[in-house]
Design an enzyme around this catalytic site. Structure first.
Site, short mmCIF file in Angstrom:
data_model
loop_
_atom_site.label_atom_id
_atom_site.label_comp_id
_atom_site.label_asym_id
_atom_site.label_seq_id
_atom_site.Cartn_x
_atom_site.Cartn_y
_atom_site.Cartn_z
N TYR A 138 0.76 -1.29 0.22
CA TYR A 138 0.18 -0.05 0.13
C TYR A 138 0.83 1.41 -0.03
O TYR A 138 0.28 2.46 -0.42
CB TYR A 138 -0.81 -0.26 1.24
CG TYR A 138 -2.05 -0.83 1.16
CD1 TYR A 138 -2.12 -2.13 1.14
CD2 TYR A 138 -3.55 -0.12 1.15
CE1 TYR A 138 -3.41 -3.09 1.23
CE2 TYR A 138 -4.40 -0.94 1.34
CZ TYR A 138 -4.43 -2.42 0.93
OH TYR A 138 -5.64 -3.06 1.06
N LYS A 153 3.69 -15.23 3.20
CA LYS A 153 4.32 -16.05 2.03
C LYS A 153 5.51 -16.29 1.74
O LYS A 153 6.19 -15.96 0.94
CB LYS A 153 3.67 -15.31 0.51
CG LYS A 153 3.55 -16.12 -0.59
CD LYS A 153 2.65 -16.96 -0.97
CE LYS A 153 2.85 -18.08 -2.07
NZ LYS A 153 1.86 -19.16 -1.94
N ASP A 179 -1.98 -18.61 1.25
CA ASP A 179 -2.91 -19.39 0.66
C ASP A 179 -3.62 -20.48 1.33
O ASP A 179 -4.90 -20.63 1.30
CB ASP A 179 -2.33 -19.98 -0.97
CG ASP A 179 -1.13 -20.59 -0.51
OD1 ASP A 179 -0.55 -20.63 0.56
OD2 ASP A 179 -0.57 -21.38 -1.40
N ASP A 192 -6.10 -7.40 4.49
CA ASP A 192 -7.33 -6.88 3.84
C ASP A 192 -8.05 -7.89 3.29
O ASP A 192 -9.45 -8.08 3.55
CB ASP A 192 -6.97 -6.06 2.73
CG ASP A 192 -7.92 -5.08 1.83
OD1 ASP A 192 -9.04 -4.97 2.47
OD2 ASP A 192 -7.89 -5.26 0.76
N ASP A 237 -12.32 -9.91 4.59
CA ASP A 237 -13.34 -9.84 3.75
C ASP A 237 -13.78 -11.41 3.68
O ASP A 237 -15.31 -11.57 3.74
CB ASP A 237 -13.17 -9.34 2.24
CG ASP A 237 -13.55 -7.82 2.34
OD1 ASP A 237 -13.41 -7.12 3.27
OD2 ASP A 237 -14.29 -7.57 1.30
C1 IPM Z 1 -10.40 -1.64 4.06
C2 IPM Z 1 -10.55 -0.88 2.50
C3 IPM Z 1 -9.35 -0.06 2.11
C4 IPM Z 1 -8.00 -0.87 2.53
C5 IPM Z 1 -9.16 0.55 0.63
C6 IPM Z 1 -10.41 1.33 0.36
C7 IPM Z 1 -7.87 1.38 0.39
O1 IPM Z 1 -10.70 -2.02 1.68
O2 IPM Z 1 -10.23 -0.61 4.76
O3 IPM Z 1 -10.39 -2.59 3.99
O4 IPM Z 1 -7.70 -1.64 1.34
O5 IPM Z 1 -7.45 -0.77 3.37
MN MN Z 2 -10.83 -4.04 2.43
#
Ligand code: IPM
Ligand code: MN
Ligand code: NAD
Length: 358
Positions: A141, A190, A222, A246, A250
């Site tokens: 990032y 990794k 993975d 990240d 999710d």
């Molecule tokens: C999160 C989001 C952010 C990230 C994006 C919007 C930059 O996906 O907060 O999880 O990747 O950190």
């Molecule tokens: Mn995210």
């Protein structure tokens, strides 16, 4: 107590969910005799439209001056031009970096009452209670990126860089948090491919010596992604670099039942933190008043706990959320037949707060 909270609602569903979390915090303040003051600031796409930058100076100054920041989400199709010089996400990343919030805590504790909502079998979700500690101010990032000419036209690059200090501070926090839990840290990397991961693993092993009472295990990212949907109950604290964290969180939201449920806290050296749901601005449902506010309300609970040291109040908010969900009070993302709107869900949680023990 007195506390100042900077709100950065952002874009899409951000303002809708932040409003509900603010009302919950105000209710907590009234109930427990605290004075919380709120200020609102532009961040993300709305800041680009109004000021030409995703992180205006006045927003950063206000966030620095506050005891805590509560953020909605940034971004949306309006600002998605791949050639644009300014992007909403720069506001969020810039804020995390400027406030030196190097650790992002993402707890995942699915409610048994919601296990039928997840597409996973209930037995895969039973007993799941883990915390992801995501590194937040380094890695891909923040490394050098760009484009340059190549033989076939053009090439693009992003760079993953980690120093021992950056790894050590976030791994140390993961160990400290594991001490208050089941005393197991899973470091995810990794290391079979990436040099940054080999350094990560080395530093994790060194840091573990400070915590002889906590077990350390390593797992490749993975296979960790697979284990999250097959044996997630085995995890206690997971610690990993920025992008792996990240993506894995999710995925972890599927265990809980919806992306709209998961909160996060971003912390650095001091008590000031940034609190935000893990989901984005959800442009597909923005403006309809149907977003799930629970992830943001639980982020407000983390704010009470981590920045204001109000553990009892934080637990009260979490209990009110759980009670509402267990009673079948659900927004549309949870597959409800007659779903509650965002504001109805918020009001239901505040009522449970009032009914709860002091
Ligand atoms: C999160 C989001 C952010 C990230 C994006 C919007 C930059 O996906 O907060 O999880 O990747 O950190
Ligand atoms: Mn995210
Ligand atoms: P998203 O998280 O916004 O949405 C993914 C899916 O989950 C959508 O179908 C959405 O409707 C649903 N969803 C998310 N939150 C919900 C909620 N509270 N209630 C009900 N449903 C919910 O991810 P995306 O669509 O990939 O990204 C949209 C924009 O958000 C992009 O511009 C992205 O950069 C941004 N984003 C911002 C943040 C942040 O500000 N922290 C995080 C992730 C994505």
């Amino acid at each position: 107590m007195k506390a100042s909270i900077a709100l950065t609602p952002g874009d899409g569903i951000g303002p809708e969910v932040v409003q509900e979390a603010r009302l919950v915090l105000e209710e907590v303040g009234r109930r427990h005799g605290h004075h919380f003051s709120f200020t609102e600031h532009l961040l993300g796409g709305c800041a680009i439209d109004a000021r030409g930058t995703a992180l205006p100076d006045e927003t950063l100054a206000a966030c620095r001056a506050a005891d805590a920041v509560l953020l909605g989400a940034v971004g949306g199709p309006k600002w998605d031009d791949p050639t644009a010089k300014v992007r909403p996400e720069q506001g969020l990343l810039g804020l995390r970096k400027a406030l030196q919030l190097y650790a992002n805590l993402r707890p995942v504790r699915p409610l048994p009452a919601l296990s039928h909502i997840s597409p996973l079998k209930p037995e895969r979700i039973k007993g799941v209670d883990f915390l992801v500690v995501r590194e937040l101010t380094g890695g891909l990032y923040f490394g050098a990126r760009g484009r340059r000419p190549s033989e076939d036209g053009e090439q693009a690059f992003d760079t993953m860089i980690y120093s021992t200090g950056e790894i050590r501070r976030v791994v140390r926090l993961a160990f400290q948090l594991a001490r208050g839990r089941r005393k197991l840290v899973t470091s995810i990397d990794k290391a079979n491919v990436l040099e940054t991961s080999r350094l990560w693993r080395q530093v994790a092993i060194e840091t573990a010596k400070e915590f002889p009472d906590v077990k350390l295990e390593h797992q490749l990212v993975d296979s960790a992604a697979m284990r999250l949907v097959t044996h997630a109950a085995q995890f206690d604290v997971l610690v990993t670099e920025n992008m792996f964290g990240d993506i894995l969180t999710d995925e972890a939201a599927v265990l809980a039942g919806s992306l709209g449920l998961l909160p996060s806290a971003s912390l650095g050296a001091g008590p000031r933190g940034l609190y935000e749901p893990i989901h984005g601005s959800a442009p597909d449902i923005a403006g309809q008043g149907i977003a799930n506010p629970v992830g943001t309300i639980l982020s407000a609970a983390m704010l009470l706990r981590h920045s204001l040291c109000l553990e009892k109040e934080a637990a009260g908010v979490e209990a009110a959320v759980n009670r509402a969900l267990q009673e079948g009070k659900h927004t549309a993302d949870l597959g409800a037949k007659s779903p509650l709107t965002t504001s109805q869900m918020g009001a239901t949680i505040r009522e449970r707060l009032l009914a709860g023990p002091r």
